[in-house]
Structures are given as C-alpha cells and as structure tokens.
Design a protein around this motif. Structure first.
Motif, PDB file in Angstrom:
ATOM      1  N   MET A   1       0.853  -1.141   0.000  1.00 57.14           N
ATOM      2  CA  MET A   1       0.000   0.000   0.000  1.00 57.14           C
ATOM      3  C   MET A   1       0.912   1.220   0.000  1.00 57.14           C
ATOM      4  N   LEU A   2       0.561   2.205  -0.767  1.00 55.04           N
ATOM      5  CA  LEU A   2       1.286   3.469  -0.784  1.00 55.04           C
ATOM      6  C   LEU A   2       0.510   4.461   0.052  1.00 55.04           C
ATOM      7  N   ILE A   3       1.174   5.027   1.043  1.00 54.70           N
ATOM      8  CA  ILE A   3       0.562   6.035   1.906  1.00 54.70           C
ATOM      9  C   ILE A   3       1.227   7.363   1.576  1.00 54.70           C
ATOM     10  N   VAL A   4       0.438   8.295   1.076  1.00 59.25           N
ATOM     11  CA  VAL A   4       0.954   9.614   0.722  1.00 59.25           C
ATOM     12  C   VAL A   4       0.612  10.574   1.851  1.00 59.25           C
ATOM     13  N   SER A   5       1.640  11.217   2.378  1.00 56.55           N
ATOM     14  CA  SER A   5       1.460  12.156   3.475  1.00 56.55           C
ATOM     15  C   SER A   5       2.170  13.446   3.116  1.00 56.55           C
ATOM     16  N   ALA A   6       2.134  14.390   4.013  1.00 54.65           N
ATOM     17  CA  ALA A   6       2.849  15.655   3.847  1.00 54.65           C
ATOM     18  C   ALA A   6       3.398  16.052   5.213  1.00 54.65           C
ATOM     19  N   SER A   7       4.656  16.391   5.248  1.00 59.13           N
ATOM     20  CA  SER A   7       5.296  16.761   6.515  1.00 59.13           C
ATOM     21  C   SER A   7       4.867  18.165   6.944  1.00 59.13           C
ATOM     22  N   MET A   8       3.611  18.279   7.272  1.00 53.65           N
ATOM     23  CA  MET A   8       3.057  19.563   7.699  1.00 53.65           C
ATOM     24  C   MET A   8       2.919  19.618   9.218  1.00 53.65           C
ATOM     25  N   GLU A  18       1.259   5.370  11.735  1.00 53.78           N
ATOM     26  CA  GLU A  18       0.328   4.436  12.383  1.00 53.78           C
ATOM     27  C   GLU A  18      -0.379   3.561  11.356  1.00 53.78           C
ATOM     28  N   LEU A  19      -0.780   4.125  10.241  1.00 46.10           N
ATOM     29  CA  LEU A  19      -1.381   3.323   9.178  1.00 46.10           C
ATOM     30  C   LEU A  19      -0.405   2.265   8.682  1.00 46.10           C
ATOM     31  N   ALA A  20       0.841   2.662   8.463  1.00 44.87           N
ATOM     32  CA  ALA A  20       1.857   1.713   8.002  1.00 44.87           C
ATOM     33  C   ALA A  20       2.087   0.624   9.047  1.00 44.87           C
ATOM     34  N   ARG A  21       2.108   0.997  10.317  1.00 43.06           N
ATOM     35  CA  ARG A  21       2.307   0.022  11.389  1.00 43.06           C
ATOM     36  C   ARG A  21       1.167  -0.989  11.425  1.00 43.06           C
ATOM     37  N   ARG A  22      -0.053  -0.504  11.313  1.00 45.48           N
ATOM     38  CA  ARG A  22      -1.214  -1.399  11.346  1.00 45.48           C
ATOM     39  C   ARG A  22      -1.239  -2.341  10.150  1.00 45.48           C
ATOM     40  N   LEU A  23      -0.878  -1.818   8.987  1.00 47.63           N
ATOM     41  CA  LEU A  23      -0.817  -2.688   7.806  1.00 47.63           C
ATOM     42  C   LEU A  23       0.236  -3.771   7.985  1.00 47.63           C
ATOM     43  N   ALA A  24       1.404  -3.403   8.517  1.00 45.28           N
ATOM     44  CA  ALA A  24       2.468  -4.380   8.752  1.00 45.28           C
ATOM     45  C   ALA A  24       2.030  -5.426   9.769  1.00 45.28           C
ATOM     46  N   ALA A  26      -0.881  -6.498  10.229  1.00 42.74           N
ATOM     47  CA  ALA A  26      -1.871  -7.359   9.590  1.00 42.74           C
ATOM     48  C   ALA A  26      -1.253  -8.204   8.474  1.00 42.74           C
ATOM     49  N   GLY A  27       0.077  -8.095   8.320  1.00 47.72           N
ATOM     50  CA  GLY A  27       0.758  -8.893   7.313  1.00 47.72           C
ATOM     51  C   GLY A  27       0.923  -8.213   5.965  1.00 47.72           C
ATOM     52  N   GLY A  28       0.560  -6.962   5.895  1.00 49.65           N
ATOM     53  CA  GLY A  28       0.684  -6.226   4.638  1.00 49.65           C
ATOM     54  C   GLY A  28       1.995  -5.466   4.572  1.00 49.65           C
ATOM     55  N   ALA A  29       2.168  -4.790   3.485  1.00 44.85           N
ATOM     56  CA  ALA A  29       3.353  -3.956   3.287  1.00 44.85           C
ATOM     57  C   ALA A  29       2.891  -2.557   2.923  1.00 44.85           C
ATOM     58  N   ALA A  30       3.622  -1.582   3.414  1.00 42.91           N
ATOM     59  CA  ALA A  30       3.262  -0.197   3.134  1.00 42.91           C
ATOM     60  C   ALA A  30       4.522   0.631   2.976  1.00 42.91           C
ATOM     61  N   GLU A  31       4.405   1.641   2.149  1.00 43.73           N
ATOM     62  CA  GLU A  31       5.484   2.612   1.988  1.00 43.73           C
ATOM     63  C   GLU A  31       4.877   3.993   2.167  1.00 43.73           C
TER      64      GLU A  31
END
Length: 53
Positions: A1-8, A18-24, A26-31
């Motif tokens: 999964m690609l998570i697009v954020s902004a360092s604001m 946190e989204l990336a942590r939860r995906l991991a 659950a066995g998923g991968a995120a960037e």
C-alpha cells in the motif's frame, strides 16, 4: 500500500506511520512517501515551514 502524506506537522507524520504500522501488523506492506518532497525547487520545505507556529 502506498501512503501519501505531507510533513506539515506531527499529526500527518504520526497518522501515516500508524497506518503503516497497522498494515504491517496485519501482514501487509506499506510505503510512506512525503508529497512535499516531490515539489520542485525546495518548495516543499517552504510550505512546511510556513505552517509552523
């Protein structure tokens, strides 16, 4: 999964992490990528600095 954020601020960074942590968990991968890093001429850093304070 690609998570697009902004360092604001910590809220954006924290939510993306946190989204990336939860995906991991659950066995998923995120960037997580920072949209502001994609702006030309260093404009991303200026945008982030302009929102501080």
């Amino acid at each position: 999964m690609l998570i697009v954020s902004a360092s604001m601020g910590a809220g954006h960074d924290g939510a993306a992490a946190e989204l990336a942590r939860r995906l991991a968990a659950a066995g998923g991968a995120a960037e997580v990528v920072d949209l502001l890093e994609l702006l030309p001429l260093g404009l991303g850093g200026g945008c982030a600095a302009g929102t501080a304070g």
